[in-house]
Design a protein around this motif. Structure first.
Motif, PDB file in Angstrom:
ATOM      1  N   TYR A  16     -28.267  12.397 -19.346  1.00 20.89           N
ATOM      2  CA  TYR A  16     -28.797  11.306 -18.543  1.00 20.89           C
ATOM      3  C   TYR A  16     -28.599  11.577 -17.052  1.00 20.89           C
ATOM      4  O   TYR A  16     -27.601  12.169 -16.631  1.00 20.89           O
ATOM      5  N   SER A  17     -29.561  11.107 -16.278  1.00 21.30           N
ATOM      6  CA  SER A  17     -29.395  11.035 -14.832  1.00 21.30           C
ATOM      7  C   SER A  17     -29.916   9.676 -14.382  1.00 21.30           C
ATOM      8  O   SER A  17     -30.857   9.135 -14.969  1.00 21.30           O
ATOM      9  N   VAL A  18     -29.283   9.112 -13.364  1.00 22.60           N
ATOM     10  CA  VAL A  18     -29.640   7.767 -12.892  1.00 22.60           C
ATOM     11  C   VAL A  18     -29.890   7.810 -11.391  1.00 22.60           C
ATOM     12  O   VAL A  18     -29.008   8.199 -10.615  1.00 22.60           O
TER      13      VAL A  18
ATOM     14  N   ILE B 137     -33.486   5.525 -15.088  1.00 19.16           N
ATOM     15  CA  ILE B 137     -32.754   6.339 -16.056  1.00 19.16           C
ATOM     16  C   ILE B 137     -33.684   7.421 -16.598  1.00 19.16           C
ATOM     17  O   ILE B 137     -34.758   7.112 -17.122  1.00 19.16           O
ATOM     18  N   THR B 138     -33.273   8.660 -16.471  1.00 17.80           N
ATOM     19  CA  THR B 138     -34.016   9.786 -17.048  1.00 17.80           C
ATOM     20  C   THR B 138     -33.184  10.393 -18.167  1.00 17.80           C
ATOM     21  O   THR B 138     -32.033  10.787 -17.947  1.00 17.80           O
ATOM     22  N   ALA B 139     -33.752  10.432 -19.358  1.00 16.61           N
ATOM     23  CA  ALA B 139     -33.071  11.017 -20.512  1.00 16.61           C
ATOM     24  C   ALA B 139     -33.777  12.319 -20.872  1.00 16.61           C
ATOM     25  O   ALA B 139     -34.988  12.331 -21.103  1.00 16.61           O
ATOM     26  N   THR B 140     -33.029  13.411 -20.923  1.00 18.07           N
ATOM     27  CA  THR B 140     -33.580  14.738 -21.216  1.00 18.07           C
ATOM     28  C   THR B 140     -33.024  15.250 -22.535  1.00 18.07           C
ATOM     29  O   THR B 140     -31.811  15.171 -22.773  1.00 18.07           O
TER      30      THR B 140
ATOM     31  N   GLY C  87     -37.880  17.971 -22.929  1.00 20.25           N
ATOM     32  CA  GLY C  87     -38.720  16.834 -22.581  1.00 20.25           C
ATOM     33  C   GLY C  87     -37.913  15.673 -22.018  1.00 20.25           C
ATOM     34  O   GLY C  87     -36.697  15.582 -22.230  1.00 20.25           O
ATOM     35  N   LYS C  88     -38.596  14.773 -21.325  1.00 19.29           N
ATOM     36  CA  LYS C  88     -37.920  13.656 -20.668  1.00 19.29           C
ATOM     37  C   LYS C  88     -38.586  12.331 -21.036  1.00 19.29           C
ATOM     38  O   LYS C  88     -39.800  12.270 -21.220  1.00 19.29           O
TER      39      LYS C  88
ATOM     40  N   GLY D  10     -21.090   7.492 -20.363  1.00 12.36           N
ATOM     41  CA  GLY D  10     -20.877   6.996 -19.012  1.00 12.36           C
ATOM     42  C   GLY D  10     -21.506   7.926 -17.986  1.00 12.36           C
ATOM     43  O   GLY D  10     -21.466   9.152 -18.129  1.00 12.36           O
ATOM     44  N   THR D  11     -22.107   7.351 -16.969  1.00 16.56           N
ATOM     45  CA  THR D  11     -22.721   8.153 -15.907  1.00 16.56           C
ATOM     46  C   THR D  11     -22.708   7.354 -14.614  1.00 16.56           C
ATOM     47  O   THR D  11     -22.459   6.141 -14.612  1.00 16.56           O
TER      48      THR D  11
END
Length: 234
Positions: free
Chosen positions: A103-105, A119-122, A166-167, A203-204
């Motif tokens: 994850y990246s936020v 929120i990007t989920a890869t 993919g995202k 957690g992020t």
């Protein structure tokens, strides 16, 4: 004598007509077999061609098994064989468990109208997996799971298959509608299955466009469904 000739003529005509009919039937059967074989070859070629799809995600309605390509690839393929091939592949795809997702936020529009956490989920795994509904999100040190965004389409019935690398995207809309606010730079994210149950949380932190930790404030917040396009992309 006349009667004999008439009967002979009628018999000859009938025999000729029968021969023509049998010849026509035989030709029809042969061409039908060839057409069938030709059609089968085309169906196989279409199915094989769809395997080379460059799509990064496939949206599948779980109740019907129908599927459409969300990004490239099979969208240009028509015919019943293409429709039958996709559900077979989707059925073999397992739900994302969470440990294969990174994850990246991104904190967008701080203190402005439209402020949200993107929120990007890869999919960091070597296999495709699918997500559904909207993520389970808790902000800061709170223990309250955020609700689904009221203006978003209902979730829980659509699966998005995410290929390796993919995202998919979701967003947390932030509101400060009262004097009782919370402030943090951290959040917890977990995946939901089609029953609404959640997996392990990750957690992020939230970051700005320069990669610096970004503090966000909220009194209320809500979450959008997973999508292959970025929510609030304005």
């Amino acid at each position: 004598m006349r009667t004999t000739r008439i009967r002979t003529t009628v018999l000859a005509a009938t025999t000729a007509a029968l021969a023509l009919t049998l010849t026509a039937c035989g030709g029809s059967d042969g061409s039908g077999d060839n057409a069938s074989k030709s059609g089968a070859g085309k169906r196989v070629a279409t199915t094989e061609g769809s395997k080379g799809s460059g799509a990064t995600a496939t949206t599948e309605t779980s109740e019907t098994g129908d599927s459409v390509t969300a990004a490239g690839g099979e969208q240009g393929t028509s015919g019943s064989s293409a429709g039958k091939a996709a559900p077979a592949r989707a059925a073999a795809t397992q739900p994302c468990k969470g440990d294969e997702i990174s994850y990246s936020v991104l904190h967008r529009f701080p203190t402005e109208q439209g402020e949200h956490l993107l929120i990007t989920a890869t999919n960091a795994d070597a296999k495709s997996c699918w997500v559904t509904s909207y993520p389970s999100v808790m902000l800061g040190n709170t223990s309250t799971v955020l609700p689904h965004a009221s203006k978003d389409a209902p979730g829980g019935t659509t699966r998005i298959t995410v290929k390796p690398g993919g995202k998919v995207y979701s967003a947390v809309a932030l509101f400060t509608n009262s004097d009782k606010t919370h402030t943090s730079t951290d959040l917890s994210i977990a995946l939901r299955d089609q029953t609404g149950d959640t997996g392990p949380g990750a957690g992020t932190g939230a970051f700005d466009g320069k990669g610096v930790p970004s503090e966000f404030t909220w009194s209320d917040a809500e979450v959008t469904n997973w999508n292959i396009t970025k929510p609030y992309n304005f």
